[in-house]
Design an enzyme around this catalytic site. Sequence first.
Site, short mmCIF file in Angstrom:
data_model
loop_
_atom_site.label_atom_id
_atom_site.label_comp_id
_atom_site.label_asym_id
_atom_site.label_seq_id
_atom_site.Cartn_x
_atom_site.Cartn_y
_atom_site.Cartn_z
N CYS A 148 92.79 -63.00 -37.79
CA CYS A 148 94.09 -63.68 -38.46
C CYS A 148 94.23 -62.26 -38.95
CB CYS A 148 93.70 -64.74 -39.32
SG CYS A 148 92.65 -65.85 -38.77
N CYS A 160 86.24 -53.32 -45.54
CA CYS A 160 84.97 -53.50 -43.76
C CYS A 160 85.20 -52.17 -43.61
CB CYS A 160 85.58 -55.06 -43.15
SG CYS A 160 84.67 -55.32 -41.45
N SER A 199 90.93 -48.87 -27.15
CA SER A 199 90.14 -48.65 -28.86
C SER A 199 89.34 -47.14 -28.37
CB SER A 199 88.64 -49.51 -28.61
OG SER A 199 88.42 -49.67 -27.18
N ASP A 215 84.21 -44.66 -27.00
CA ASP A 215 84.13 -45.44 -27.66
C ASP A 215 83.84 -46.09 -28.71
OD1 ASP A 215 85.70 -48.04 -27.24
OD2 ASP A 215 84.33 -49.49 -26.04
N ASP A 216 84.72 -47.02 -29.81
CA ASP A 216 84.22 -47.03 -30.64
C ASP A 216 82.81 -47.77 -31.57
OD1 ASP A 216 85.36 -49.77 -30.43
OD2 ASP A 216 86.78 -50.08 -31.98
N CYS A 233 76.76 -60.64 -39.78
CA CYS A 233 78.01 -60.20 -40.34
C CYS A 233 78.37 -62.03 -41.26
CB CYS A 233 79.16 -59.21 -40.51
SG CYS A 233 80.13 -59.57 -41.95
N CYS A 266 82.10 -51.25 -47.61
CA CYS A 266 81.44 -51.86 -46.58
C CYS A 266 80.86 -51.22 -45.60
CB CYS A 266 81.14 -53.55 -46.50
SG CYS A 266 80.13 -54.84 -46.14
N CYS A 307 77.08 -53.94 -42.41
CA CYS A 307 76.15 -54.09 -40.63
C CYS A 307 75.76 -52.76 -39.85
CB CYS A 307 77.55 -54.92 -39.76
SG CYS A 307 78.75 -53.85 -39.84
S1 SF4 Z 1 79.20 -56.41 -42.79
FE1 SF4 Z 1 80.06 -54.94 -41.26
S2 SF4 Z 1 81.61 -56.40 -40.60
FE2 SF4 Z 1 81.00 -57.18 -41.75
S3 SF4 Z 1 82.66 -56.75 -43.79
FE3 SF4 Z 1 80.79 -55.62 -43.73
S4 SF4 Z 1 81.39 -53.75 -42.76
FE4 SF4 Z 1 83.10 -55.72 -42.11
#
Ligand code: SF4
Length: 477
Positions: free
Chosen positions: A12, A258, A307, A360-361, A397, A455, A458
């Site tokens: 979004c 994130c 990407s 690539d990412d 996640c 964050c 993941c």
């Molecule tokens: S866990 Fe990974 S995808 Fe989820 S908010 Fe954190 S960094 Fe982003």
Amino acid sequence: MCNIGSKIRDYCGVFGIVSKDFSYSVAGLIYSGLMALQHRGQLYSGISISSCEGPIDTYKGKGLVSKVLSPKTLRNFIGNVGIGHVCYGTPYCSNEENAQPYLYKSNKIEFSIALNGRITNPTEIQIKLEKMGRVLTGISDIELLASLIAAFYDLTNQIFDALKDMMKVVRGAYCIVVLTKKGDIFAIRDSIGYKPLCFGSLEREDKHFYVFASESCALDVIGAKVIDDVKPGEIVYVNPTESLKREQIIPHLKHGICSYEYIYFARPDSVIDGISVGKVRYNLGINLAIGDDVPSENAIVVPVPDSGRSAAMGYSWKSKITYAEGLMKNRYLWQLKKDFNEKLNPIKAITYDKDIVLVDDSIVSGVTMKKIIKMLRNAGSKLIHVRISCPPLIKNCDLNDSLSNRDIFIALEAKIKNFDNFNEEMRKYIGADSLKYQSMNGLIDAIGKSEDTICSICLKEICDLDEEIIRNKIEIV
Ligand code: SF4
């Protein structure tokens, strides 16, 4: 990651704008802002607009902004305050009814709301609403949020108080814009700040506007200047007759934005929390090249379009291996379910007989990368060295739908199966001659923020959930 096959999708983008001039319609500016945010969602597009007198007019539909909000449609939307939304189609936004902006109307209040994010405590909210005597018509995130705001509004008749109360109940990752019938716009960011949201001002033909958007690129396209990011836990609000105000509602907790916003989701020309997304990606490429030992004589650095491009440029600069666009993507087919070979094609004059450093990412399922490598080999490339600009994805996640499906994660599967040598297993699976991922330190260094303000759960082997995270009920598998 290559957005041709399996991929991570953010879902979004939100936009909002207020003109101080009541006679000026902002529909065209919302259109331009949403076009700039189209990469954040291509399934549904929508707009809500108000002239601060009549009702809020809302229009939304399936498709790209240019299709849904055609000039003919937009001519019917006149007002000096409005919000817009683009959506990727989460499980809770999978039909037109749940497309946004979501208009809430009762005999007491009318407002429109658009969300980028995911609520992680829907059951708790449902129970609360039921205790408050509300009958829910649906359980999508956006319906829950709207019902919660309306329920709190009924207690005080103050929309600002209702939004504050809503923030204290809702957990998860969210950025929200709310448009009221009176012409107020409220921009709200969750207390950890997982999702980006910024605001700015625009001066045009003696007219003054305030603008809100998921990414700064949407402000750039209309000529607006960024004032600041909406801070985690903050509400920024404005209406046509008053100056902009901001209030910290919930203290900013640990673990911020994130990482994937910098790695993949956001546009490279956006600046999030004061940091250029494009520069982060370039730095990721540089960090990936440090200590790498690909023999350079016959090699070229090739990005997976689009990407891997910025990281490939950084890698090339640091390694001194020539950068070359060796893969051609068909931009007009990438959204469609078409044969892979119709979407991507090697430029043989560049890739033939060469060793390829393929950048690539990220790798999600590994299937796309496997196909690209096979395609390059069939076209005559020699050694293929895959370089991935972020660390392996090893956890689900719950805040990003596309990262919540365990089945698609080859890296996660590898961890679950306890492979001793994950890198080697992955290299064999995709068929590369060598494979190297970004390190966690390389990622943190490239973003340039302290580890406790981003964050990266993941991507981390050891999940060090702290008290605030637990309080927010983020469930990590
Ligand atoms: S866990 Fe990974 S995808 Fe989820 S908010 Fe954190 S960094 Fe982003």
